[in-house]
Design a protein around this motif. Sequence first.
Motif, PDB file in Angstrom:
ATOM      1  N   LYS A   1      16.114  14.825  55.028  1.00 23.11           N
ATOM      2  CA  LYS A   1      17.352  14.122  55.365  1.00 23.11           C
ATOM      3  C   LYS A   1      18.521  14.901  54.770  1.00 23.11           C
ATOM      4  N   GLY A   2      19.559  15.069  55.555  1.00 22.60           N
ATOM      5  CA  GLY A   2      20.725  15.794  55.045  1.00 22.60           C
ATOM      6  C   GLY A   2      20.805  17.218  55.582  1.00 22.60           C
ATOM      7  N   ILE A   3      19.721  17.701  56.153  1.00 27.36           N
ATOM      8  CA  ILE A   3      19.764  18.982  56.867  1.00 27.36           C
ATOM      9  C   ILE A   3      19.377  18.623  58.303  1.00 27.36           C
ATOM     10  N   GLU A   4      20.376  18.358  59.108  1.00 25.99           N
ATOM     11  CA  GLU A   4      20.110  17.785  60.426  1.00 25.99           C
ATOM     12  C   GLU A   4      19.979  18.878  61.475  1.00 25.99           C
ATOM     13  N   PRO A   5      18.959  18.764  62.342  1.00 25.32           N
ATOM     14  CA  PRO A   5      18.842  19.751  63.420  1.00 25.32           C
ATOM     15  C   PRO A   5      20.023  19.646  64.380  1.00 25.32           C
ATOM     16  N   ASN A   6      20.359  20.764  65.021  1.00 29.69           N
ATOM     17  CA  ASN A   6      21.460  20.770  65.978  1.00 29.69           C
ATOM     18  C   ASN A   6      21.174  19.913  67.199  1.00 29.69           C
ATOM     19  N   VAL A   7      19.879  19.775  67.519  1.00 30.74           N
ATOM     20  CA  VAL A   7      19.510  18.907  68.636  1.00 30.74           C
ATOM     21  C   VAL A   7      19.222  17.532  68.052  1.00 30.74           C
TER      22      VAL A   7
ATOM     23  N   SER B   1      16.449  28.297  64.518  1.00 26.08           N
ATOM     24  CA  SER B   1      17.865  28.224  64.149  1.00 26.08           C
ATOM     25  C   SER B   1      18.421  26.824  64.423  1.00 26.08           C
ATOM     26  N   ALA B   2      17.898  26.152  65.445  1.00 25.62           N
ATOM     27  CA  ALA B   2      18.379  24.797  65.709  1.00 25.62           C
ATOM     28  C   ALA B   2      17.952  23.822  64.612  1.00 25.62           C
TER      29      ALA B   2
END
Length: 402
Positions: free
Chosen positions: A115-121, A281-282
């Motif tokens: 939690k706190g490192i959110e994927p771009n999708v 990367s996403a």
Amino acid sequence: MDKIKMTTPLVEMDGDEMTRILWKMIKDELLEPFIELNTEYYDLGLEYRNETDDQVTIDSAEATKKYGVAVKCATITPNAARMSEYNLKEMWKSPNGTIRAILDGTVFRAPIIVKGIEPNVKTWTKPITLARHAYGDVYKGTEMKIPGAGKVELVYTADDGTETRELVHEFDGPGIVQGVHNVEKSIRSFAHSCFKYALDTKQDLWFATKDTISKKYDHTFKDIFQEIYDADYAEAFEAAGLEYFYTLIDDAVARVMKSEGGYIWACKNYDGDVMSDMVSSAFGSLAMMTSVLVSPEGYYEYEAAHGTVQRHYYKYLAGEETSTNSVATIFAWTGALRKRGELDGNQALMDFSDKLEAATVQTIESGKMTKDLVLLTTLENVTELTSEGFIKAIRENLEAML
Ligand code: NAP
Ligand code: MG
């Protein structure tokens, strides 16, 4: 508290530069205080590879076949600059390539979700594990520039001398042509590794090619997967409530973007090359990506997906503080220890692996992290820690759990 014992050795492959420094910190702070580590140690650091004419890499892969499980630190793949930096006898091959060739394995890469490192999708709430077939196709292709008018054919000459021909194109001017191949044995190994790893991690398996256009080449991949699934895995998948799902590659890409994750996506070589960079990367950071090589016989080699983090190592050598992320390397160890525990019926080792992973995730989610994550996180009031400070913070959380 008694230390956890290990009945069978784990193959330990040490490595280079900053990850070699992290390797020792992880062992000192997070493993050896709690486990009587039983490893068979191979030093894959570039100096010792050079000293042994790279024999140590081969020996470590053979040991993996013997014991079934290995954990590997990132290693330098030599290039011209490394030749002089390390005064090498030869430009030794990539250790990962050598090990993969000996184990005939497939690499599965998966992000570590916190939690706190959110994927771009934003729909991706579970990891997407990407499996790339690492043999043939355009990576072992032959190409020609066609200067002008003329005919290009494919010719297969059988061992008995008989020829089979297919017209590629009648050129009426300049053009280009490409010949690619694959071998059934490699596709079969790939399929077995994928089905085994899906069962092992209790995830659905997706596979996709362009079989509607490539009616012999790609279709063969599809057919081999289906044949092996039906013969060897369908029952086990059904019993485990898992699905093997085949679709066209463009349909797969569209579905992946709308999915919540939580499956293994098997890709042909080129698709895997491109899609693994997109997926990783996403999901945020290469430093949060694990990697496991699975052989068709079911041997496992765990590692981080990133390299030796050279730039940080030079800072470290200059006596400066570093803030290098050790999460993927910690998860390489927990993956390997858990697998060792599973194979040996060592519940204490499996439980320890779960707790060390939970302690690591909890440390980040409580706002303590290395610089690379500070730059990415959506959490507020975060503390940037040094390489060592981060590992010590994990230890505190771990001790509270044990
Ligand atoms: P790298 O080691 O993955 O590092 C590239 C950059 O990514 C770093 O400079 C750093 O960015 C960031 N990074 C990667 N891992 C990180 C971590 N754990 N914590 C914080 N930041 C991290 O790739 P490279 O610099 O291209 O390669 C270095 C060496 O690694 C090469 O000799 C290569 O052959 C080898 N390599 C080995 C493997 C393997 O063994 N599996 C894989 C890839 C590369 P900043 O500098 O911006 O902080
Ligand atoms: Mg790529």
